[in-house]
Write an enzyme that holds these catalytic residues in place. Structure first.
Site, mmCIF file in Angstrom:
data_model
loop_
_atom_site.group_PDB
_atom_site.id
_atom_site.type_symbol
_atom_site.label_atom_id
_atom_site.label_comp_id
_atom_site.label_asym_id
_atom_site.label_seq_id
_atom_site.Cartn_x
_atom_site.Cartn_y
_atom_site.Cartn_z
ATOM 1 N N SER A 116 0.848 -1.184 0.000
ATOM 2 C CA SER A 116 0.000 0.000 0.000
ATOM 3 C C SER A 116 0.888 1.240 0.000
ATOM 4 C CB SER A 116 -0.960 -0.041 1.194
ATOM 5 O OG SER A 116 -2.010 0.862 1.017
ATOM 6 N N ASP B 31 -9.763 -3.566 -5.626
ATOM 7 C CA ASP B 31 -9.224 -2.725 -4.564
ATOM 8 C C ASP B 31 -9.708 -1.287 -4.762
ATOM 9 O OD1 ASP B 31 -7.725 -1.413 -2.655
ATOM 10 O OD2 ASP B 31 -5.832 -2.367 -3.200
ATOM 11 N N HIS C 66 -8.376 -4.847 -1.188
ATOM 12 C CA HIS C 66 -7.090 -4.317 -0.735
ATOM 13 C C HIS C 66 -6.285 -5.360 0.028
ATOM 14 C CE1 HIS C 66 -4.395 -0.975 -0.146
ATOM 15 N NE2 HIS C 66 -4.402 -1.116 1.158
#
Length: 758
Positions: A601, A687, A722
């Protein structure tokens, strides 16, 4: 994540000899010629112009996820990644089996008492998802007995046990399954829960009658995390996101009515503010929180009055970053406020705690009287608070680690206030976090863990301070004496000392020959706290030194540590990571040619920036859901969450300096004609936090530009979000894929001599 290509016949790769020299350029070139041809996306140049600067993007068209050409390209990327890494399949399978063998698959959480019931979660061998259960609690005159969890044997039925929700049943026939929240009504008769079957974190709210097991007709689509019932069980409060995935509304659903008629209790118009809510410990008050990383606002709603409107407590106009917990002392409603400045405090950067009477919030901010409960300290960060009927619990960060302090409510905010008590543990590097503080309870629930101690559940007795161990997670084939976790410090060019965690097998010594994996994150004031991880054992047992670089931008050393790694100081995160890498090499923990880097991320942005700055330091880079096209995303306020990011990175739309600074480090814009190491980007099609298009564009441009011969691959989960695919076994497969990629690159495929993994 399942393979898209059958590799059952692939031959296992031989383990590399640590004494072998690194491959030569000619050897790499020959290997590259033998590889399949990577997918090549067509170029469709798009100009992006801001502040007089034009950037030409050849691959922006990959953003159109409904386009059949885009989907075909992503599937081709998966096929290429599987073909290139086919020889890692036996290693992936071995790591998966090691994780499985070490895990107590049929297990049970420690029951937690809430309003007359003991709630717990079961897991069963072979099942992907947990089963949420409860049994009735019984009250006697013995408080200690009443709050001692019942003894329930994993895998065996328990008299009176009731299944609230079986994730395995809910997930049947669905490509993805995730819960976004569960809430039980005060009388225990109704269950509200929210389910995501796509991975895009947009949930469907359902209501179940626990007396009959039947679902009520009520259905609410597109809700966000968090649910709470009104005290009478007739209403459910929930959050809604806008088209840009920003939670912006709090709505109320009256049971038995059409969701289209749900009342908007609160709506936030500012695109740079995040909205959420919590319920007071006595469950009579809803606290609506609105904020960003620099200031916030809190409103209160009386849950006992279905017509109540939000009352403003602390306005954003005061520019105070804060959180609030209601408490009743001597019959008066008051609020415990954790904050970075108050009416008489200009700066409490690491937060302090004050007690404020409800009536004070009716006055202008500068005139309010706040009584200090916990003073500000430069060396201790106050993270937040919780309240029971008798005690205040304060979460603090001291010496980089999270811990809990407990203060009696009697005398709070007066000279008679008692000293804070803090549970003590034997280890130096650990995490002690509050897991539950039921309002009426004589105990609070704590979770303790470290790099070497599996997650352990304690009950802390408020009256005596005694710690009662309820459970330490069982880990098979694990001897903690065989591993070492220690803290080191690296020194940045500007003299800043950077915390470094080094985790290793006891037999591994700093002789300059070891493979090493350096992990980092460094954003949003999120700390990489000590925690046990079963998958990591498979890495340590193969002789890899696992290094955590606690770079600026995280929260390990308080608010200033965070501030010194965000906005126009963001590059400190990247240079700190490189400094840590050089440090572990210089100290002999890692061979110079056997270092890999990993982050996800915002940590994926870290990976992209670092590999541009110092590609020669790394044999391989694993970037998980990587935020590698940061400038493009934040320049478009209509993309999910972009406006919310301005308080983290700056606003490049309005500020030329921010634009130029971000462009100078954003990974996609700074790919250069250099020999990049082996790179894998892993992502998910659905995501909503970091869109798949970022790594898709990144790997295309990397392949096009690199002067080296190492493979660059992207693996995309087509039915995930995610966090990747759903289900614990699928999660283990993801970790096995990631670690196999790294271990193969480092030549650390086989376990250390004499180490029996499972």
């Amino acid at each position: 994540m399942g393979s898209m290509t059958d590799t059952a016949g692939a031959a296992p790769q031989a383990a590399a000899d640590p004494t072998d020299p690194a491959p030569t350029n000619s050897a790499l070139a020959t290997a590259a010629q033998d590889r399949p041809t990577p997918p090549v996306a067509r170029k469709a140049p798009v100009e992006r112009t801001h502040h007089g600067d034009t950037f030409v993007d050849d691959y922006e068209w990959l953003r159109e996820k409904e386009d059949a050409e885009v989907v075909a390209h992503l599937e081709a990327e998966n096929a290429y990644a599987e073909a290139v890494t086919a020889d890692q399949q036996p290693l992936r399978e071995a790591i998966f089996e090691e994780i499985k063998a070490r895990t107590e698959e049929t297990d049970l959480s420690v029951p937690s008492r809430k309003r007359g019931w003991w709630y717990f979660v079961r897991t069963e061998e072979g099942q992907q998802y947990p089963v949420h259960c409860r049994v009735a609690a019984h009250d006697t005159e013995d408080l200690a007995a009443d709050w001692t969890p019942p003894t329930i044997t994993p895998g065996e039925p328990f008299e009176g046990e009731q299944i609230l929700l079986d994730g395995n049943v809910e997930a049947q026939g669905q490509p993805f399954f995730s819960l976004g929240g569960m809430a039980v009504s005060e009388d225990g008769n109704l269950l509200a829960y929210a389910v995501d079957n796509a991975g895009d974190e947009r949930f469907t709210l359902r209501i179940k009658d626990l007396r009959t097991g039947e679902l009520l007709p009520d259905t609410v689509e597109n809700v966000f995390y968090g649910l709470v019932f009104s005290p009478d069980g007739r209403r459910v409060y929930y959050t809604v996101v806008d088209d840009f995935w920003r939670p912006h509304q709090i709505k109320v659903h009256a049971l038995g009515t059409d969701a289209a008629d749900d009342r908007v209790l609160f709506e936030e118009a500012d695109p740079g503010m995040w909205t959420g809510f919590d319920v007071s410990p006595d469950r009579t008050e809803l606290l609506i929180g609105v904020g960003n990383s620099e200031y916030s606002e809190t409103l209160s709603v009386d849950l006992t009055d279905e017509r109540a409107e939000p009352r403003l407590l602390l306005s954003r106009d005061a520019r105070v970053l804060h959180s609030i917990d209601p408490v009743t002392l001597d019959g008066e409603r008051q609020y415990v406020v954790t904050h970075n400045r108050g009416p008489a405090t200009d700066d409490a950067v690491n937060n302090m705690v004050s007690l404020v009477a409800s009536t004070e919030f009716d006055k202008p901010f500068a005139e309010q009287q706040w009584r200090t409960v916990v003073e500000h300290r430069d060396d201790v960060k106050v993270e937040g608070t919780a309240v029971t009927r008798t005690h205040l619990i304060v979460s603090v960060r001291k010496d980089t680690t999270e811990r809990v302090q407990i203060i009696p409510l009697s005398g709070l905010g007066t000279p008679a206030q008692a000293e804070a008590a803090e549970p003590e543990f034997d280890e130096t590097l650990y995490t002690c976090a509050l897991a539950g503080a039921e309002y009426e309870s004589p105990v609070i629930r704590l979770v303790y863990t470290s790099f070497l101690t599996p997650s352990s559940v304690y009950d802390y007795v408020l009256a005596s301070g005694a710690l009662e161990l309820r459970k330490e997670t069982t880990v098979h084939h694990f001897d903690r004496a065989q591993y070492i976790a220690e803290r080191d410090w690296a020194t940045a060019a500007d003299g800043t000392r950077i915390p470094v965690t080094i985790i290793r097998h006891r037999s591994v010594q700093p002789d300059g020959t070891n493979p090493a994996l350096v992990y980092g994150y460094g954003s949003y004031e999120i700390s990489m706290d000590p925690a046990f991880g079963i998958p990591r054992l498979s890495v340590l047992d193969r002789g890899v030194v696992f290094v955590i670089a606690h770079v600026r931008g995280g929260g390990e050393l308080g608010r200033r540590w965070y501030d010194d790694g965000k906005k126009l100081a963001k590059k400190h995160s990247f240079t700190d990571f490189i400094t840590v890498t050089e440090h572990v090499i210089d100290r002999g923990w890692a061979a110079p040619d056997r270092v890999a880097a990993m982050g996800g991320s915002a940590g994926g942005l870290l990976m992209g920036a670092v590999v541009n700055l110092a590609p020669q330091l790394y044999r391989a880079v694993l970037a998980q859901v990587p935020f590698v096209d940061a400038l493009t995303s934040i320049l478009d306020p209509e993309l999910p969450l972009s406006a919310l990011e301005w308080e983290e990175w700056g606003n490049p739309i309005e500020d030329r300096e921010v634009y130029e600074y971000m462009k100078s480090y954003s990974p996609y814009e700074n790919i250069a004609a250099v020999p990049y190491p082996r790179i894998a980007a892993v992502t998910s099609f659905n995501d909503t936090r970091v869109l798949y298009v970022e790594p898709a564009k990144w790997v295309q441009k990397l392949r096009e530009t690199t002067t080296g011969h190492e493979p660059i691959v992207m693996k995309i989960e087509m039915d995930g979000g995610h966090g990747g695919a759903s289900g614990r076994y699928e999660g283990w497969k993801d970790r096995a894929w990631d670690y196999a990629f790294v271990l193969d690159a480092l030549g650390a495929v086989e376990p250390l001599e004499g180490v029996r993994i499972a």
